[in-house]
Design an enzyme around this catalytic site. Structure first.
Site, PDB file in Angstrom:
ATOM      1  N   ARG B 266       0.882  -1.169   0.000  1.00 32.74           N
ATOM      2  CA  ARG B 266       0.000   0.000   0.000  1.00 32.74           C
ATOM      3  C   ARG B 266       0.915   1.213   0.000  1.00 32.74           C
ATOM      4  O   ARG B 266       1.700   1.402   0.921  1.00 32.74           O
ATOM      5  CB  ARG B 266      -0.920  -0.095   1.220  1.00 32.74           C
ATOM      6  CG  ARG B 266      -1.038   1.099   2.091  1.00 32.74           C
ATOM      7  CD  ARG B 266      -2.156   0.944   3.086  1.00 32.74           C
ATOM      8  NE  ARG B 266      -1.768   0.285   4.332  1.00 32.74           N
ATOM      9  CZ  ARG B 266      -1.029   0.854   5.267  1.00 32.74           C
ATOM     10  NH1 ARG B 266      -0.528   2.049   5.104  1.00 32.74           N
ATOM     11  NH2 ARG B 266      -0.747   0.205   6.373  1.00 32.74           N
ATOM     12  N   HIS B 270      -2.867   4.013   5.724  1.00 31.57           N
ATOM     13  CA  HIS B 270      -3.822   2.924   5.934  1.00 31.57           C
ATOM     14  C   HIS B 270      -5.241   3.369   5.590  1.00 31.57           C
ATOM     15  O   HIS B 270      -5.998   2.651   4.958  1.00 31.57           O
ATOM     16  CB  HIS B 270      -3.749   2.471   7.392  1.00 31.57           C
ATOM     17  CG  HIS B 270      -4.885   1.577   7.797  1.00 31.57           C
ATOM     18  ND1 HIS B 270      -4.987   0.284   7.359  1.00 31.57           N
ATOM     19  CD2 HIS B 270      -5.975   1.809   8.564  1.00 31.57           C
ATOM     20  CE1 HIS B 270      -6.094  -0.254   7.858  1.00 31.57           C
ATOM     21  NE2 HIS B 270      -6.710   0.645   8.577  1.00 31.57           N
ATOM     22  N   TYR B 280       5.959   4.641  10.735  1.00 28.79           N
ATOM     23  CA  TYR B 280       6.352   3.233  10.833  1.00 28.79           C
ATOM     24  C   TYR B 280       7.069   2.690   9.607  1.00 28.79           C
ATOM     25  O   TYR B 280       7.379   1.519   9.551  1.00 28.79           O
ATOM     26  CB  TYR B 280       5.133   2.360  11.195  1.00 28.79           C
ATOM     27  CG  TYR B 280       3.916   2.558  10.296  1.00 28.79           C
ATOM     28  CD1 TYR B 280       2.879   3.408  10.689  1.00 28.79           C
ATOM     29  CD2 TYR B 280       3.809   1.906   9.082  1.00 28.79           C
ATOM     30  CE1 TYR B 280       1.767   3.588   9.885  1.00 28.79           C
ATOM     31  CE2 TYR B 280       2.699   2.083   8.268  1.00 28.79           C
ATOM     32  CZ  TYR B 280       1.681   2.926   8.675  1.00 28.79           C
ATOM     33  OH  TYR B 280       0.578   3.104   7.875  1.00 28.79           O
TER      34      TYR B 280
HETATM   35  C1  LIG Z   1     -11.884  -7.421  14.514  1.00 25.52           C
HETATM   36  C2  LIG Z   1     -11.174  -6.144  14.224  1.00 25.52           C
HETATM   37  N1  LIG Z   1     -10.139  -5.745  15.025  1.00 25.52           N
HETATM   38  C3  LIG Z   1      -9.501  -4.586  14.766  1.00 25.52           C
HETATM   39  C4  LIG Z   1      -9.883  -3.775  13.738  1.00 25.52           C
HETATM   40  C5  LIG Z   1      -9.161  -2.433  13.522  1.00 25.52           C
HETATM   41  N2  LIG Z   1      -8.354  -2.488  12.274  1.00 25.52           N
HETATM   42  C6  LIG Z   1      -8.823  -1.986  11.129  1.00 25.52           C
HETATM   43  S1  LIG Z   1      -7.800  -2.248   9.848  1.00 25.52           S
HETATM   44  C7  LIG Z   1      -6.670  -3.053  10.831  1.00 25.52           C
HETATM   45  C8  LIG Z   1      -5.431  -3.623  10.192  1.00 25.52           C
HETATM   46  C9  LIG Z   1      -5.736  -4.696   9.192  1.00 25.52           C
HETATM   47  O1  LIG Z   1      -4.627  -5.065   8.486  1.00 25.52           O
HETATM   48  P1  LIG Z   1      -4.633  -6.103   7.313  1.00 25.52           P
HETATM   49  O2  LIG Z   1      -5.510  -7.270   7.627  1.00 25.52           O
HETATM   50  O3  LIG Z   1      -3.223  -6.427   6.982  1.00 25.52           O
HETATM   51  O4  LIG Z   1      -5.329  -5.356   6.092  1.00 25.52           O
HETATM   52  P2  LIG Z   1      -4.911  -4.024   5.340  1.00 25.52           P
HETATM   53  O5  LIG Z   1      -5.530  -2.873   6.076  1.00 25.52           O
HETATM   54  O6  LIG Z   1      -3.423  -3.956   5.323  1.00 25.52           O
HETATM   55  O7  LIG Z   1      -5.496  -4.136   3.976  1.00 25.52           O
HETATM   56  C10 LIG Z   1      -7.097  -3.055  12.147  1.00 25.52           C
HETATM   57  C11 LIG Z   1      -6.323  -3.589  13.272  1.00 25.52           C
HETATM   58  C12 LIG Z   1     -10.967  -4.209  12.950  1.00 25.52           C
HETATM   59  N3  LIG Z   1     -11.441  -3.491  11.913  1.00 25.52           N
HETATM   60  N4  LIG Z   1     -11.574  -5.405  13.196  1.00 25.52           N
END
Ligand SMILES: Cc1ncc(C[n+]2csc(CCOP(=O)(O)OP(=O)(O)O)c2C)c(N)n1
Lengths: 325, 367
Positions: B266, B270, B280
């Site tokens: 990405r 985020h 980071y």
């Molecule tokens: C169950 C849950 N816990 C925490 C979150 C908060 N949260 C939103 S995005 C994220 C990171 C997700 O990372 P990844 O799975 O690698 O997907 P990316 O955003 O990199 O596409 C977190 C911790 C959430 N949406 N759902």
């Protein structure tokens, strides 16, 4: 008509909905060959095949996710959570996903899922098995919570729940499973959702109860009848939503009320009934609202249950206190 | 005491890292590394892939613009992930189900939602969830899509729908959720046709992939569920498409689920809610990924073949952006939601107390 236990009445209902609608599916841990740990689904896999009644891997979130996805693809799932204490594992799928499906799709799609689970104490199960979690689940918009107090209602309410297109949490009282028998009509009949039932008419005081406590309240009504006190007993049957109309009508006649629940006193069903009365019928009352509930401790271990769960004696005391106010 | 240990755990551990190289068709210098697969694409196909990535990049840029103007709600940037997102989604057929995560809005649009609906979803209007496609709305709860996808897959199988599968996405962080394992395990146990796609963009918000798990690859997390899985170069749209298509073909032939890990990045934050990747990530760490930009790579191939030009691309970008401006205008014109409607849509059959609430709000709203 035949005398049947609470469990047999539930099995009857499941048999009928499987027969009636080929889209209904029963699944969960050990529900197939074993017929569930309580034998509630006994014989159903033999009759309807493994495609309709099947065992899942051991994962509650997975079971409820499966239900949500199957609901979305046109099926009518009836998943089982083996014991209510294990439903915490599936809370996101129940509260966060399933109960919101219709709302999120603006009615375009829904998830007609009926989650069956045994709950409640008095059977000395192992820790974490017997929780009364209705207080927790009735706080979830979009989810109906149904808690039958007897075999007749269990069958009729379960059929209504499965036929309803909204998700239902159908809670089966562990203690009642085999301790109670009723005359049950053969074949299909329904008991309406969202409607309380006046199970005994009376003029002096109203007891509002649900689940196993309805039977305790009826015992109290019998005892007090001998002393010329006439008690009206209301069985909520559906605890979310609550049928306030039936409660108000009764209070307008008796002017006194005691609310009884097996669960802890904090928040939840009894508190909801009391606040509804405060909002809608307070001027009909001649005495404060009486409440009988379990204390706000963590659910006790097996040997503590008998002193923890409120039974007829505690209800009778509270009823006398409110009568003599 | 004998010197020979009963088990050589170190050897077993090292063995976990013996994994094949990620599948690739075009490398970062736009050199063809798999001629046989490359030859399966016509010139028209290559141009179509390029257009889709240009569309997604334009959607990202315009949406970020709207976001800066305060016209969007939640938005998860997609810049850098075009090959992974468009490559996989182009392997879908109309009848397939999509269970996207919040970063997969472009796939949702490709699968039948309108841009207007996507914008309304972002803003939090229910009309944004009313798309006609066979899809869930973008999933916010990480992992939840995987368990639901297992159910959709089983539903497809039970409905005996031919030539139909479910596609679902999560990120590298998502593979740490218990649900993602439960979903894969259920789909494996029922041999349900679900394509599990992990878009490994290296970070879960700020948490790097190495802190997520000690597993050498995320793809091998499927192994325990009995599901075949591969890593793909997620900056190579030809590889992403070819692998997703092969997985789909394999599944519609009656085989069980498949998992794909795409190695992507990405480029930006985020989300548009003010997260700053500089906290980071370092420039040195990012630069090699910027050089792997999937658009640069395919553009070079097309230009060499005389199939693409800067003017052509600029014209397309203008067209696309104009259409997004139309879409947001359309979104602006959608009437606000009403509380009475929210109450009505909570249950199919309103509860008695809800009927009273509905009357109360309708009376208020008509004033
Ligand atoms: C169950 C849950 N816990 C925490 C979150 C908060 N949260 C939103 S995005 C994220 C990171 C997700 O990372 P990844 O799975 O690698 O997907 P990316 O955003 O990199 O596409 C977190 C911790 C959430 N949406 N759902």
């Amino acid at each position: 008509m035949a005398k049947k236990t609470y469990i047999q009445a539930i099995t009857d209902a499941l048999d009928i909905v499987l027969e009636d609608d080929p889209k209904t599916l029963i699944f969960g841990e050990d529900v197939g060959k074993n017929g569930g740990v309580f034998r509630t689904t006994q014989g159903l896999q033999d009759k309807y095949g493994e495609d309709r009644v099947f065992d899942t891997p051991l994962a509650e979130s997975g079971i409820l996710g499966l239900a949500t996805g199957l609901g979305l693809t046109g099926w009518r799932p009836i998943p089982e959570i083996q014991f209510m204490g294990f439903s915490f594992e599936a809370v996101d799928q129940i509260a966060g996903q399933l109960a919101r499906m219709r709302f999120r799709f603006d009615g375009l799609k829904n998830a007609p899922v009926t989650i069956r689970t045994p709950y409640g104490g008095g059977t000395h199960t192992a820790e974490m098995h017997a929780d009364n979690l209705e207080n927790f689940f009735t706080g979830i918009p979009g989810l109906r919570v149904v808690m039958p107090s007897n075999p007749y209602d269990a069958k009729g309410l379960l059929i209504s729940s499965v036929e309803n297109n909204d998700p239902v949490l159908f809670m089966e009282n562990l203690k009642l499973y085999r301790s109670m028998k009723d005359d049950i009509p053969d074949g299909k009949y329904t008991v309406p959702l969202d409607k309380a039932n006046v199970v005994r008419e009376g003029n002096d005081i109203t007891i509002v109860a649900y689940g196993a406590e309805v039977n305790e309240a009826l015992k109290v009504a019998d005892t007090l009848a001998e002393k010329n006190v006439s008690v009206e007993v209301i069985d909520l049957r559906t605890v979310s939503p609550i049928d306030t109309e039936t409660i108000f009508k009764s209070i307008q006649k008796t002017h006194k009320v005691v609310i009884v629940q097996e669960a802890q006193k904090m928040a939840g069903v009894g508190a909801q009934v009391a606040s509804a009365i405060a909002e809608g019928a307070i001027l009909s009352l001649d005495a404060p609202v009486g409440r009988v509930a379990a204390p706000n401790s963590v659910y006790p271990f097996a040997l503590g249950e008998d002193i923890w769960i409120p039974r007829a004696k505690e209800i009778e005391e509270k009823v006398n206190e409110i009568l003599n106010y | 005491m004998a010197n020979k240990p009963i088990v050589d755990f170190e050897a077993i551990k090292n063995n976990l890292s013996n994994v094949s190289k990620p599948i690739q068709v075009l490398n970062e210098n736009a050199e063809i590394t798999d001629q046989e697969i490359f030859d399966t694409f016509s010139d028209d196909d290559l141009v179509e892939f390029m257009k889709k990535m240009v569309w997604e990049r334009a959607l990202h840029e315009q949406t970020m613009n709207f976001s800066r103007q305060g016209r969007m709600g939640f938005y998860a940037p997609t810049e850098g992930e075009e090959a992974s997102e468009m490559g996989t989604v182009l392997a879908m057929k109309k009848q397939d189900y999509l269970l996207p995560a919040y970063r997969d809005v472009p796939q949702l649009i490709q699968h039948g939602a309108t841009v207007t609906e996507a914008y309304l979803w972002s803003r939090g209007h229910v009309v944004g969830n009313k798309f006609k496609a066979r899809s869930m709305m973008p999933q916010i709860i990480i992992g939840a899509a995987y368990v639901e996808a297992a159910g959709v897959g089983l539903g497809i199988k039970k409905n005996k729908e031919e030539d139909t599968i479910a596609f679902t996405y999560t990120g590298d962080g998502g593979t740490s959720q218990g649900d993602s394992y439960e979903g894969m395990n259920f789909a494996g146990a029922y041999q349900a046709p679900v394509l599990f796609i992990v878009q490994n963009n290296g970070f879960a918000i700020s948490t790097p992939r190495v802190k997520q798990t000690a597993a050498p690859t995320l793809a091998q997390k499927a192994v325990a569920a009995g599901i075949p899985s591969v890593q793909v170069d997620g900056m190579d749209i030809l590889a992403c498409y070819a692998v997703a298509k092969a997985a789909r073909d394999y599944m519609v032939a009656g085989n069980g689920p498949v998992m794909i890990e795409t190695l992507t990045y990405r480029f930006g934050a985020h989300s548009s809610a003010g997260d700053d990747p500089k906290r980071y990530r370092t420039k040195e760490q990012e630069q090699p990924w910027f050089e792997k930009d999937p658009l640069i790579r395919l553009r070079k191939v097309l230009e060499d073949k005389g199939l693409w030009s800067e003017e052509q691309e600029d014209k397309l970008v203008d067209e696309y952006k104009a259409s997004f401006k139309e879409a947001i205008k359309e979104a602006d014109n959608v009437a606000p939601d009403k509380v009475s409607d929210m109450l009505k849509r909570t249950f199919e059959i309103p509860t008695p107390e809800m009927k009273q609430e509905i009357d109360k709000f309708e009376a208020k709203e008509s004033k």
